[in-house]
Design an enzyme around this catalytic site. Sequence first.
Site, PDB file in Angstrom:
ATOM      1  NE  ARG A  61      -3.726  -1.582   1.474  1.00 14.32           N
ATOM      2  CZ  ARG A  61      -4.165  -2.986   2.801  1.00 14.32           C
ATOM      3  NH1 ARG A  61      -3.673  -3.034   3.744  1.00 14.32           N
ATOM      4  NH2 ARG A  61      -5.005  -3.921   2.027  1.00 14.32           N
ATOM      5  CE  LYS A 113      -0.082  14.124 -14.324  1.00 16.57           C
ATOM      6  NZ  LYS A 113      -0.363  14.662 -15.856  1.00 16.57           N
ATOM      7  CD  GLU A 136       7.054  17.424 -21.869  1.00 18.61           C
ATOM      8  OE1 GLU A 136       7.279  19.056 -21.328  1.00 18.61           O
ATOM      9  OE2 GLU A 136       6.780  16.484 -22.315  1.00 18.61           O
ATOM     10  CE  LYS A 150       5.646  18.069 -13.766  1.00 20.09           C
ATOM     11  NZ  LYS A 150       5.620  16.669 -14.541  1.00 20.09           N
ATOM     12  CD  GLU A 209      -3.595  16.188 -16.195  1.00 20.81           C
ATOM     13  OE1 GLU A 209      -2.254  15.558 -16.428  1.00 20.81           O
ATOM     14  OE2 GLU A 209      -3.698  16.667 -17.087  1.00 20.81           O
ATOM     15  NE  ARG A 265       0.468  17.629 -13.148  1.00 21.86           N
ATOM     16  CZ  ARG A 265       1.422  16.959 -12.066  1.00 21.86           C
ATOM     17  NH1 ARG A 265       0.892  17.090 -10.635  1.00 21.86           N
ATOM     18  NH2 ARG A 265       2.159  15.907 -12.795  1.00 21.86           N
ATOM     19  CG  ASN A 293      -1.927  18.226 -20.498  1.00 21.72           C
ATOM     20  OD1 ASN A 293      -1.057  18.304 -19.794  1.00 21.72           O
ATOM     21  ND2 ASN A 293      -3.366  18.165 -20.272  1.00 21.72           N
ATOM     22  CG  HIS A 302       1.875  17.122 -23.974  1.00 20.63           C
ATOM     23  ND1 HIS A 302       2.913  18.906 -23.658  1.00 20.63           N
ATOM     24  CD2 HIS A 302       3.182  16.499 -23.469  1.00 20.63           C
ATOM     25  CE1 HIS A 302       4.008  18.210 -22.964  1.00 20.63           C
ATOM     26  NE2 HIS A 302       4.057  17.065 -23.151  1.00 20.63           N
ATOM     27  CG  HIS A 308      -0.052  12.879 -26.056  1.00 15.64           C
ATOM     28  ND1 HIS A 308      -0.395  13.052 -25.330  1.00 15.64           N
ATOM     29  CD2 HIS A 308       1.731  12.455 -25.768  1.00 15.64           C
ATOM     30  CE1 HIS A 308       0.471  13.164 -23.687  1.00 15.64           C
ATOM     31  NE2 HIS A 308       1.294  12.446 -24.100  1.00 15.64           N
ATOM     32  CG  HIS A 360       7.281  12.905 -24.913  1.00 12.31           C
ATOM     33  ND1 HIS A 360       5.894  12.165 -25.148  1.00 12.31           N
ATOM     34  CD2 HIS A 360       7.157  13.708 -23.876  1.00 12.31           C
ATOM     35  CE1 HIS A 360       5.032  13.559 -24.134  1.00 12.31           C
ATOM     36  NE2 HIS A 360       5.805  14.324 -23.584  1.00 12.31           N
TER      37      HIS A 360
HETATM   38  N1  GLY Z   1       3.917  15.857 -18.036  1.00  9.23           N
HETATM   39  C1  GLY Z   1       2.897  16.572 -17.097  1.00  9.23           C
HETATM   40  C2  GLY Z   1       2.281  16.391 -16.420  1.00  9.23           C
HETATM   41  O1  GLY Z   1       2.966  16.613 -15.470  1.00  9.23           O
HETATM   42  O2  GLY Z   1       1.282  16.946 -15.370  1.00  9.23           O
END
Ligand code: GLY
Length: 353
Positions: free
Chosen positions: A109, A131, A173, A213, A223, A227, A231, A234, A238, A253
């Site tokens: 956990r 993330k 980025e 960031k 997000e 946040r 994007n 992206h 993407h 990427h």
């Molecule tokens: N890569 C975008 C974010 O971490 O929200």
Amino acid sequence: MNKQEVILCEGLADSLSQAVSRCPHDKLFVLTDEHTHRLCLPLLKGVEALKDAEEIVIGSEDVHKNLETLASVWLELSNKGATRHSLMINLGGGMVTDLGGFAASTFKRGIPYINIPTTLLAMVDAAVGGKTGINFNGLKNEVGVFSPAASVLIETEFLRTLDERNFFSGYAEMLKHGLISTPGHWAELLAFDRDAIDYARLKTMVGRSVQVKENIVREDPLERGIRKALNLGHTVGHAFESLALAENRPVLHGYAVAWGLVCELYLSCLLSGFPKDKMRQTIAFIKENYGAFSYDCKAYEHLYALMQHDKKNTEGIINFTLLEDVGQIAINQTADKKTIFEAFDFYRETMGA
Ligand code: GLY
């Protein structure tokens, strides 16, 4: 979400010793991929805190960012006696920090983990912001959790040996962070000279980029709102990345993001009043340093379908983050199909692709 400590290291060994001592633990595990095990882990051999650490090594690259690799990490943690009081260190690029962060966050956990990103993309993006996850069912980052590292240790010395393509992949980025932050940061990023890299200056820029960031993630860790600024580039990026993969000509990427920025800055000019001269300056930098991804008008429908199916969109409505100016962000924007196709046309004309 807990707060994550991000440290721009003056010396990785000292920063790591301190970060480890802030996380009381019974056993320590170091996760690497086959490359970082060979090239980066030896640099940490003298760190006393790592003396008795157990090593876990996984295959490198996105192809290993899957359930099988994740299960192998859980298995090693279990077989090597990890408890809920153990600590994990992820040493590698975004694949290692994403998968390792997910493995740690779910084992018993959740055990704490420290990220040591070794690529520029991981330093300014993947390893920061909580993330974690793996690819699943053919979809990128389909399964994962938001779970921040206890510490992220950024050692820009690793960049001296990073290959040029991976360097520029991460730099895209940074460029995005420049566009969503301040004119000063954006301008210093555009002044970068690939033939005369000043590593001290680069370190400062990486620090600033991570700060952009961090500030956004602090405000909106899950997000729900701002946040989404991250994007930028992206939504189209993407789609380029997926099209390239489907056509058996994969691209990194960050390159896809850079090309995505070209289309999304065009949409920003058209729909949000972004200044044309700033768009032109940014595109000139992208053209010079990233070349162009080529596609013809027969690919437009495919690109559009890919955008509609992106997991960030609902009910086929394509969500964009656009800009009114550098640092002036407009989230939750949309554009109709005709306008998006116009952006694809603009890209091909401007980039000569
Ligand atoms: N890569 C975008 C974010 O971490 O929200």
